[in-house]
Each structure stands twice: as C-alpha cells, then as structure tokens.
Design a protein around this motif. Structure first.
Motif, short mmCIF file in Angstrom:
data_model
loop_
_atom_site.label_atom_id
_atom_site.label_comp_id
_atom_site.label_asym_id
_atom_site.label_seq_id
_atom_site.Cartn_x
_atom_site.Cartn_y
_atom_site.Cartn_z
N UNK A 155 61.40 54.95 43.16
CA UNK A 155 60.40 54.86 42.03
C UNK A 155 59.38 53.79 42.51
N UNK A 156 58.10 54.21 42.39
CA UNK A 156 57.05 53.31 43.09
C UNK A 156 56.94 52.20 41.95
N UNK A 157 56.52 51.02 42.52
CA UNK A 157 56.20 49.79 41.79
C UNK A 157 55.04 49.15 42.52
N UNK A 158 54.38 48.52 41.48
CA UNK A 158 52.99 47.81 42.04
C UNK A 158 52.93 46.68 41.23
N UNK A 159 52.56 45.76 42.09
CA UNK A 159 52.43 44.22 41.61
C UNK A 159 51.03 43.66 42.09
N UNK A 160 50.31 43.53 40.94
CA UNK A 160 48.85 42.95 41.24
C UNK A 160 49.04 41.35 41.18
N UNK A 161 48.15 40.77 41.95
CA UNK A 161 48.05 39.22 41.86
C UNK A 161 46.50 38.88 42.25
N UNK A 162 46.34 37.57 42.01
CA UNK A 162 45.01 37.21 42.69
C UNK A 162 44.07 36.79 41.47
N UNK A 163 44.27 37.27 40.15
CA UNK A 163 43.23 37.02 39.23
C UNK A 163 43.33 35.52 38.80
N UNK A 164 42.29 35.43 37.93
CA UNK A 164 42.28 33.86 37.44
C UNK A 164 40.84 33.78 36.75
N UNK A 165 40.50 32.47 36.72
CA UNK A 165 39.30 32.04 35.92
C UNK A 165 38.05 31.66 37.42
N UNK A 166 36.96 32.24 37.08
CA UNK A 166 35.92 31.90 38.07
C UNK A 166 34.52 31.74 37.51
N UNK A 167 33.81 30.97 38.12
CA UNK A 167 32.54 30.79 37.61
C UNK A 167 31.67 32.26 37.86
N UNK A 168 30.64 32.46 36.95
CA UNK A 168 29.63 33.39 37.39
C UNK A 168 28.91 33.25 38.71
N UNK A 169 28.97 34.29 39.64
CA UNK A 169 28.58 34.05 41.15
C UNK A 169 29.59 33.81 41.85
N UNK A 170 30.85 33.69 41.63
CA UNK A 170 31.88 33.25 42.30
C UNK A 170 32.43 34.76 42.92
N UNK A 171 33.84 34.41 43.67
CA UNK A 171 34.62 35.48 44.30
C UNK A 171 35.95 35.21 43.99
N UNK A 172 36.49 36.69 43.99
CA UNK A 172 38.08 36.41 43.92
C UNK A 172 38.57 37.81 44.71
N UNK A 173 39.82 37.65 45.19
CA UNK A 173 40.38 38.80 45.89
C UNK A 173 41.49 39.13 45.29
N UNK A 174 41.67 40.41 44.64
CA UNK A 174 42.98 40.85 44.10
C UNK A 174 43.89 41.64 45.25
N UNK A 175 45.11 41.37 45.13
CA UNK A 175 45.93 42.05 45.87
C UNK A 175 46.99 42.95 45.02
#
Length: 114
Positions: free
Chosen positions: A1-21
């Motif tokens: 069975x396929x399982x997917x686990x996301x990470x990398x979210x959070x709080x960021x200010x406008x104009x900022x960056x995040x990388x989700x995995x």
C-alpha cells in the motif's frame, strides 16, 4: 500500500520561501505521476503542480513562476519549492501519487502571514 508523508510546512512572512517534501513508500515510486494540491478554509481542494514519471511538469496559473515541483527517484521524494509566498497561498498542502489509482498524504499546513 502506498503511503505518503508530507513535511516542511509552517508559518512564513509574505515574500518568504518554504520547501515542502513528500516521502513515498510502499510501491515503485518512479512509475507514479506526482502532484501537489492545496485546500484553503472554506474552499475546494485545487491543483497546484504536477510532475509525471518522465519529469514533465504543469502548474496552476496562480503559482507559475513562483513554485517549482521536482522529484528525486532515488530518495522516493517529491518536492515543492515555494518562493515569493503570498497570504492567498495559505492552505493545507497535500501530496498525491497517481498510477492505476490515486493515493493522498495527510497534508501539511502552510500559513503566510505577517
């Protein structure tokens, strides 16, 4: 069975960056088309970006030029690099794997606020 686990979210200010995995397990990752979707409060889930098993990508108009989807088949992981974030990008971001059927992750919260 396929399982997917996301990470990398959070709080960021406008104009900022995040990388989700999104880490994939349970099957042969390289044959799956992968996608990122998001759902804001009170709104329907919408497509953000996709990447095929061959590496072709598509983006929603709202994120073109700001977000980049990529995959690492050796690590069985798909990424979403998000730059120049805006308050309207605030949502729960979900990873999806598609082959003969689709599988969803549990989601990760992204909040863009000052």
């Amino acid at each position: 069975q396929v399982q997917l686990v996301e990470s990398g979210g959070g709080l960021v200010q406008p104009g900022g960056s995040l990388r989700l995995s999104c880490e994939f397990s349970g099957s042969i990752f390289r044959i799956y088309n992968m996608g990122w979707y998001r759902q804001a409060p009170g709104k329907q889930r919408e497509l953000v970006a996709t990447i095929t098993s061959g590496g072709s990508t598509t983006y929603a108009d709202a994120v073109k030029g700001r977000f980049t989807i990529s995959r690492d088949n050796a690590k069985k992981t798909v990424y979403l690099q998000m730059n120049s974030l805006k308050p309207e990008d605030t949502a729960v971001y979900y990873c999806k794997a598609d082959s003969l059927r689709g599988f969803w992750g549990q989601g990760t919260q992204v909040t863009v606020s000052s």
